[in-house]
Design a protein around this motif. Structure first.
Motif, PDB file in Angstrom:
ATOM      1  N   LEU A 612       0.474  -1.545  -0.413  1.00  0.00           N
ATOM      2  CA  LEU A 612       0.166   0.100  -0.094  1.00  0.00           C
ATOM      3  C   LEU A 612       0.854   1.086  -0.284  1.00  0.00           C
ATOM      4  N   LYS A 613       0.422   2.393  -0.989  1.00  0.00           N
ATOM      5  CA  LYS A 613       1.492   3.993  -1.372  1.00  0.00           C
ATOM      6  C   LYS A 613       0.914   3.937   0.388  1.00  0.00           C
ATOM      7  N   ASP A 614       1.930   4.596   0.377  1.00  0.00           N
ATOM      8  CA  ASP A 614       2.812   6.085   1.869  1.00  0.00           C
ATOM      9  C   ASP A 614       1.727   4.904   3.303  1.00  0.00           C
ATOM     10  N   GLY A 615       1.804   3.496   3.318  1.00  0.00           N
ATOM     11  CA  GLY A 615       1.095   3.108   4.623  1.00  0.00           C
ATOM     12  C   GLY A 615       2.658   2.414   5.010  1.00  0.00           C
ATOM     13  N   SER A 616       2.135   2.112   6.767  1.00  0.00           N
ATOM     14  CA  SER A 616       3.149   1.157   6.898  1.00  0.00           C
ATOM     15  C   SER A 616       4.054   0.307   6.870  1.00  0.00           C
ATOM     16  N   THR A 617       3.641  -0.494   5.849  1.00  0.00           N
ATOM     17  CA  THR A 617       4.607  -1.594   4.918  1.00  0.00           C
ATOM     18  C   THR A 617       5.310  -0.708   4.213  1.00  0.00           C
ATOM     19  N   TYR A 618       4.329   0.650   3.760  1.00  0.00           N
ATOM     20  CA  TYR A 618       5.773   1.525   2.776  1.00  0.00           C
ATOM     21  C   TYR A 618       6.674   1.884   3.448  1.00  0.00           C
ATOM     22  N   SER A 619       6.156   2.343   4.272  1.00  0.00           N
ATOM     23  CA  SER A 619       7.260   3.100   5.217  1.00  0.00           C
ATOM     24  C   SER A 619       8.313   2.053   6.086  1.00  0.00           C
ATOM     25  N   PHE A 620       7.576   1.047   6.509  1.00  0.00           N
ATOM     26  CA  PHE A 620       8.689   0.152   7.094  1.00  0.00           C
ATOM     27  C   PHE A 620       9.937  -0.111   5.795  1.00  0.00           C
ATOM     28  N   PHE A 621       9.997  -0.847   4.268  1.00  0.00           N
ATOM     29  CA  PHE A 621      11.326  -1.219   3.618  1.00  0.00           C
ATOM     30  C   PHE A 621      11.174  -0.231   3.295  1.00  0.00           C
ATOM     31  N   ASN A 622      10.928   1.638   3.293  1.00  0.00           N
ATOM     32  CA  ASN A 622      11.412   2.769   3.141  1.00  0.00           C
ATOM     33  C   ASN A 622      12.946   2.441   3.812  1.00  0.00           C
ATOM     34  N   LYS A 623      12.723   2.735   5.516  1.00  0.00           N
ATOM     35  CA  LYS A 623      12.988   2.560   6.324  1.00  0.00           C
ATOM     36  C   LYS A 623      13.423   1.757   6.712  1.00  0.00           C
ATOM     37  N   SER A 624      13.613   0.649   6.168  1.00  0.00           N
ATOM     38  CA  SER A 624      14.515  -0.351   6.798  1.00  0.00           C
ATOM     39  C   SER A 624      16.703  -0.905   6.440  1.00  0.00           C
ATOM     40  N   LYS A 625      17.262  -0.965   7.294  1.00  0.00           N
ATOM     41  CA  LYS A 625      18.714  -1.154   6.827  1.00  0.00           C
ATOM     42  C   LYS A 625      18.812  -2.304   7.035  1.00  0.00           C
ATOM     43  N   PHE A 626      18.629  -3.271   6.738  1.00  0.00           N
ATOM     44  CA  PHE A 626      18.200  -4.525   6.281  1.00  0.00           C
ATOM     45  C   PHE A 626      18.643  -4.966   5.113  1.00  0.00           C
ATOM     46  N   PRO A 627      19.443  -5.617   4.514  1.00  0.00           N
ATOM     47  CA  PRO A 627      19.726  -5.468   3.119  1.00  0.00           C
ATOM     48  C   PRO A 627      18.627  -6.050   2.128  1.00  0.00           C
ATOM     49  N   LEU A 628      17.996  -6.765   3.247  1.00  0.00           N
ATOM     50  CA  LEU A 628      17.295  -8.166   2.204  1.00  0.00           C
ATOM     51  C   LEU A 628      16.450  -7.446   1.868  1.00  0.00           C
ATOM     52  N   TYR A 629      15.159  -6.382   2.798  1.00  0.00           N
ATOM     53  CA  TYR A 629      14.294  -5.617   2.877  1.00  0.00           C
ATOM     54  C   TYR A 629      14.618  -4.514   1.436  1.00  0.00           C
ATOM     55  N   GLU A 630      16.227  -3.681   1.880  1.00  0.00           N
ATOM     56  CA  GLU A 630      16.204  -3.159   0.716  1.00  0.00           C
ATOM     57  C   GLU A 630      16.301  -2.809  -0.460  1.00  0.00           C
ATOM     58  N   ARG A 631      16.944  -4.566  -0.535  1.00  0.00           N
ATOM     59  CA  ARG A 631      17.429  -4.292  -1.617  1.00  0.00           C
ATOM     60  C   ARG A 631      15.512  -4.817  -3.119  1.00  0.00           C
ATOM     61  N   MET A 632      14.361  -5.586  -1.164  1.00  0.00           N
ATOM     62  CA  MET A 632      13.022  -5.660  -2.123  1.00  0.00           C
ATOM     63  C   MET A 632      12.595  -4.573  -2.472  1.00  0.00           C
ATOM     64  N   PHE A 633      12.957  -3.519  -1.861  1.00  0.00           N
ATOM     65  CA  PHE A 633      12.363  -1.792  -1.796  1.00  0.00           C
ATOM     66  C   PHE A 633      12.655  -1.548  -2.887  1.00  0.00           C
ATOM     67  N   ALA A 634      14.395  -1.199  -3.332  1.00  0.00           N
ATOM     68  CA  ALA A 634      14.815  -0.843  -4.500  1.00  0.00           C
ATOM     69  C   ALA A 634      13.814  -1.374  -6.077  1.00  0.00           C
ATOM     70  N   TYR A 635      13.705  -2.734  -5.819  1.00  0.00           N
ATOM     71  CA  TYR A 635      12.707  -3.275  -6.958  1.00  0.00           C
ATOM     72  C   TYR A 635      11.628  -2.813  -7.112  1.00  0.00           C
ATOM     73  N   MET A 636      10.937  -2.826  -6.227  1.00  0.00           N
ATOM     74  CA  MET A 636       9.095  -2.283  -5.875  1.00  0.00           C
ATOM     75  C   MET A 636       9.592  -1.244  -6.818  1.00  0.00           C
ATOM     76  N   ASN A 637      10.301   0.167  -6.112  1.00  0.00           N
ATOM     77  CA  ASN A 637      10.227   1.114  -6.903  1.00  0.00           C
ATOM     78  C   ASN A 637      10.792   0.893  -8.806  1.00  0.00           C
ATOM     79  N   SER A 638      11.519  -0.095  -8.833  1.00  0.00           N
ATOM     80  CA  SER A 638      11.730  -0.040 -10.307  1.00  0.00           C
ATOM     81  C   SER A 638      11.378  -0.598 -11.165  1.00  0.00           C
ATOM     82  N   VAL A 639       9.858  -1.088 -10.399  1.00  0.00           N
ATOM     83  CA  VAL A 639       8.130  -2.239 -11.375  1.00  0.00           C
ATOM     84  C   VAL A 639       7.494  -1.071 -10.885  1.00  0.00           C
ATOM     85  N   PRO A 640       6.907  -0.574 -12.343  1.00  0.00           N
ATOM     86  CA  PRO A 640       5.207   0.381 -12.410  1.00  0.00           C
ATOM     87  C   PRO A 640       4.435  -0.855 -11.892  1.00  0.00           C
ATOM     88  N   ASP A 641       3.747  -0.111 -10.901  1.00  0.00           N
ATOM     89  CA  ASP A 641       2.199  -0.669 -10.708  1.00  0.00           C
ATOM     90  C   ASP A 641       2.208  -1.005  -9.953  1.00  0.00           C
TER      91      ASP A 641
END
Length: 845
Positions: A612-641
């Motif tokens: 969900l955009k701008d939700g707590s889950t979005y914030s969790f991945f955005n602020k996480s410093k764990f490498p796995l979650y950082e990689r997942m957030f980068a992937y989600m930002n690179s894929v549209p929709d």
């Protein structure tokens, strides 16, 4: 005459001697460890009392006839008592001077002498505050538990260290508990104390003592330096003793001993006055700024009491108890309820005439529009009007709001959030969604599935969580393969079945060959030489062994028996493995999911995933410093929709993607969705984190504490669990799944239909083959006997049904001699056999 002298690092011997030559009767000094030995030597040699103000531990060689008096209270035992009381088993000790090292040695000596509980002490010396901060940061990163640290540092270094920690991102201050080893914890700046870390320390004076001073009301007593207070007490102590002792002083006498202090013509006279003054100092008792002042025979302060001060997570410094070197009422350490928790300021009363406006968000099963009002609500929303009214809604949060209102006796109205958002910080530092409405004071409460996060907690207040949850993964259920007619073949893969087939053929061929070349397999009977293992018999023997049925022939040669032995062992393992897995494959419906955890989801790209955009889950991945979650957030930002504007859109996208999209959402919503029609979604793996839903209020609201107590009361009474059961478990629309272990499952016809098909096909094929053989033999025999096909067919039919030859028909059926073995006859002599007469040269029929 009383002389006061400052000798901070190394005493000025000329100044000491000049004062002694002027017949002073006492000296007050502020000294560090390096000066104690020199001071002790001068005071004992010239018999002059020396009142010391020093933070260094008292030397062990002090005797009862020494002339030193140590005004600073020694509370090393108090530090250890605090550690034992709090049940700390592992502490860090950080110091910067030799005095700190001496205190550490005293602590270790006390532990060994008293046989205190097991205590691990990690100690290190640091040069400055920056180094202290770096070391503590290392401890923080390598230890997930609460850090208990003894800081033996000046208060300026302590304050600087805490300031550096608070400025470091991702450092949670309430994980620290600092125990200060020096007097004067109240000197710490309030901005440092209120940053969330816990502090414990000792204070010299109590409020009762300070109130006796005339200047108490006009002076900030918390900022009094302990050294200054002790200096004031030292002067008062000397003055009080001098007034009582001066009557006993006498003039110098010729018999008084004289000693030279330095290389000059002056001497120091050892008068009786100093001894008298020293004796009276040991007897004097006064009440000073630092409390009761009294010394024992060794010049150590006794019968004093220190105030134990402590902070509690962003609350001001307050008294927590007292400590004294001599047990009082059976204990040296006496901990009471803290002053700031003894009378908590809780605004738990809500005026009855107040009406609360509550905001919520349309989300199943938390807040849903009643079916009869769906059209009306749709018109209001299309017109841009605000949807308000308790009669419009039903759901978990609606029932929760009703229960809370009953607990605190308030009236309320419920409205849908205008923009349909939970609440996120915008670029201009404002907030949208329900958080924005709380900040703008449009509503007084938000009862919705709104996650408690650090960013939201900074701007609004939350109650204790009413639901605990975590981020989870929802995906469309893969199509269940179900049982088919050849389910009995699933315990072994198709590759294994092919290998078994090739092994069967190969063993049969090898058995045939070794039997042909082995003399032991050949049998001689008069003129006939036979071998049982023809190619057909070899195939039959291998098949019988594989089916665990045996055969009427067996190899006689060693080579043939080796082939048979390894084939039996092979079939034993294969049949055992097949049997072990057969029950599970026939009784359990297996569902093969493409992913089983968040790690599987992250390391592939075929299945897209979003939140969900701008939700707590979005914030969790955005602020996480764990490498796995950082990689997942980068992937989600690179894929549209992959990000959606509502949870409903995310669930809809999961159902329409045919297993190619996974949605990250709260576990409670995930579980509820899986229980709703069309029952085609499922939860994957465990939760990614742990958090909770809470009731939000504007900052500093009078409702916060009242609502928290109401939520806790509902949780303790079980009413909250009943509400959850009603809207989650009881609302299930999906059939209950059968147990995965198959313990209660039974075989159905569809599980074993294949073996019946094979049996039927085998019977039919055998009948067809028998018919073909019958017709073929009839044709061959009719030609040999030169009769018609019809007459021969009738003859054979009568023989097949009657079981005997019809002699009246005139037709005879040639009978084949029963000789299944391979037969060879000829004139040639075989090696290994005796020669025999060539009686006939044709093959016997």
């Amino acid at each position: 005459m009383i002389q006061w002298m400052l000798c901070k690092f190394s005493p000025n011997t000329d100044r000491v001697c000049s004062q002694l030559e002027n017949d002073v009767i006492g000296i007050i000094g502020v000294c560090e460890k390096c000066a104690l030995a020199t001071i002790q030597s001068y005071s004992d040699t010239f018999q002059v009392p020396f009142l010391l103000i020093s933070s260094a531990p008292i030397p062990d060689d002090v005797t009862s006839d020494s002339f030193q008096f140590f005004l600073t209270p020694v509370f090393i035992q108090g530090l250890l008592d605090i550690v034992i009381y709090k049940q700390w088993h592992r502490v860090f000790y950080i110091y910067d001077t030799d005095e700190g090292l001496l205190r550490l040695q005293h602590i270790l000596n006390i532990i060994n002498a008293q046989k205190s509980p097991q205590l691990d002490i990690i100690f290190l010396r640091i040069p400055n505050a920056q180094s202290c901060y770096e070391k503590i940061l290392q401890f923080y990163k390598h230890d997930d538990s609460e850090l208990r640290i003894l800081l033996d540092l000046p208060f300026k270094k302590v304050q600087r260290t805490i300031e550096l920690l608070t400025k470091t991102p991702q450092v949670v201050m309430n994980r620290f508990h600092f125990l200060l080893t020096r007097l004067g914890i109240s000197q710490l700046n309030e901005t440092v104390i209120l940053k969330g870390a816990n502090f414990t320390g000792f204070k010299l004076w109590s409020k009762d003592v300070m109130k006796e001073r005339e200047w108490f009301d006009t002076f900030n007593t918390n900022k009094i330096n302990p050294t200054h207070a002790l200096l004031s007490d030292a002067l008062d102590f000397f003055d009080s003793t001098y007034k009582n002792s001066s009557q006993r002083f006498r003039n110098k006498h010729a018999s008084d001993q004289k000693i030279s202090c330095r290389h000059n013509n002056k001497t120091v006279t050892l008068t009786r006055n100093r001894e008298v003054f020293t004796e009276d100092l040991r007897k004097t008792k006064i009440k000073g700024l630092s409390g009761h002042i009294e010394f024992d025979n060794f010049g150590r302060r006794r019968n004093f009491e220190l105030q134990v001060m402590e902070t509690y997570k962003e609350k001001e410094l307050a008294k927590d108890g007292e400590w004294s070197p001599v047990p009082f009422k059976g204990s040296r350490l006496r901990i009471h309820k803290s002053e700031h928790t003894r009378q908590p300021i809780r605004k738990t009363k809500v005026p009855k005439e107040i009406k609360i406006n509550i905001t919520t968000i349309a989300e199943e099963p938390y807040a849903m529009i009643k079916p009869e009002y769906s059209d009306e609500v749709k018109k209001l929303r299309d017109n841009g009007s605000r949807v308000c009214g308790t009669h419009y809604f039903l759901g978990f949060c609606i029932d929760l709001a009703q229960k809370v209102a009953e607990k605190i006796n308030m009236t309320y109205d419920i409205c849908l959030v205008q923009d349909g958002m939970y609440g996120a910080e915008l670029a201009d530092k404002s907030w949208n969604g329900m958080i924005g409405e709380l900040l703008e004071k449009k509503v007084q409460m938000a009862v919705a599935p709104i996650t408690i996060t650090s960013d939201r907690e900074k701007v609004v207040d939350f109650t204790k969580p009413f639901l605990n949850l975590g981020i989870s993964i929802i995906i469309k259920k893969p199509v269940d393969k179900g049982a088919h007619i050849f389910s009995f073949m699933e315990p072994l893969s198709s590759e294994i079945w092919m290998c078994i087939l090739f092994a069967y053929v190969g063993v049969s061929v090898v058995l045939f060959l070794v039997s042909r070349f082995s003399p032991a397999e050949w049998k001689v009977d008069n003129t006939n030489i036979t071998n049982d293992f023809t190619i057909s018999n070899s195939l039959w023997y291998a098949l019988g062994a594989f089916m665990q049925q045996g055969c009427d022939i067996s190899p006689s040669a060693v080579s043939g028996r080796i082939v048979g032995s390894v084939w039996w062992f092979f079939t034993l393992i294969i049949i055992s493995s097949y049997t072990a897995n057969l029950a599970a494959f026939l009784t359990v419906d297996r569902m093969n999911t493409p992913i089983n955890s968040v790690e599987d989801l992250a390391k592939q790209t075929k299945i897209q995933y979003g939140a969900l955009k701008d939700g707590s889950t979005y914030s969790f991945f955005n602020k996480s410093k764990f490498p796995l979650y950082e990689r997942m957030f980068a992937y989600m930002n690179s894929v549209p929709d992959v990000f959606v504007n509502s949870t409903e859109l995310g669930k809809k996208k999961v159902r329409e993607s045919n297993g190619l999209y996974a949605f990250l959402l709260e576990s409670t919503t995930n579980e509820y969705t899986n229980l709703r029609l069309p029952c085609d979604t499922m939860k994957i793996g465990s939760n990614l984190d742990s958090k909770g839903y809470g009731i939000a209020t504007p900052p500093n609201s009078i409702l916060k504490d009242t609502l928290t107590l109401a939520v806790l009361a509902l949780r303790e009474s079980g009413e909250l669990a009943q509400i959850k059961k009603r809207w989650f478990d009881d609302m299930s629309q999906c059939p209950q799944e059968s147990p995965d272990d198959g313990s209660q499952a039974s075989l159905n016809l569809k599980n074993v239909a294949g073996i019946f098909y094979i049996l039927s096909c085998g019977l039919i094929i055998s009948i067809v083959v028998a018919g073909v053989e019958f017709l073929y033999k009839t044709i061959v025999d009719s030609r040999k006997s030169k009769t018609t096909f019809g007459s021969m067919l009738k003859c054979k039919a009568r023989m097949s049904f009657r079981g005997s030859i019809d002699s009246t028909s005139g037709q005879t059926t040639p009978l084949k001699k029963n000789n299944p073995s391979y037969t060879y006859a000829g004139p040639n002599q075989l090696p290994g056999f005796e020669p025999y007469a060539d009686l006939q040269t044709h093959t016997q029929v």
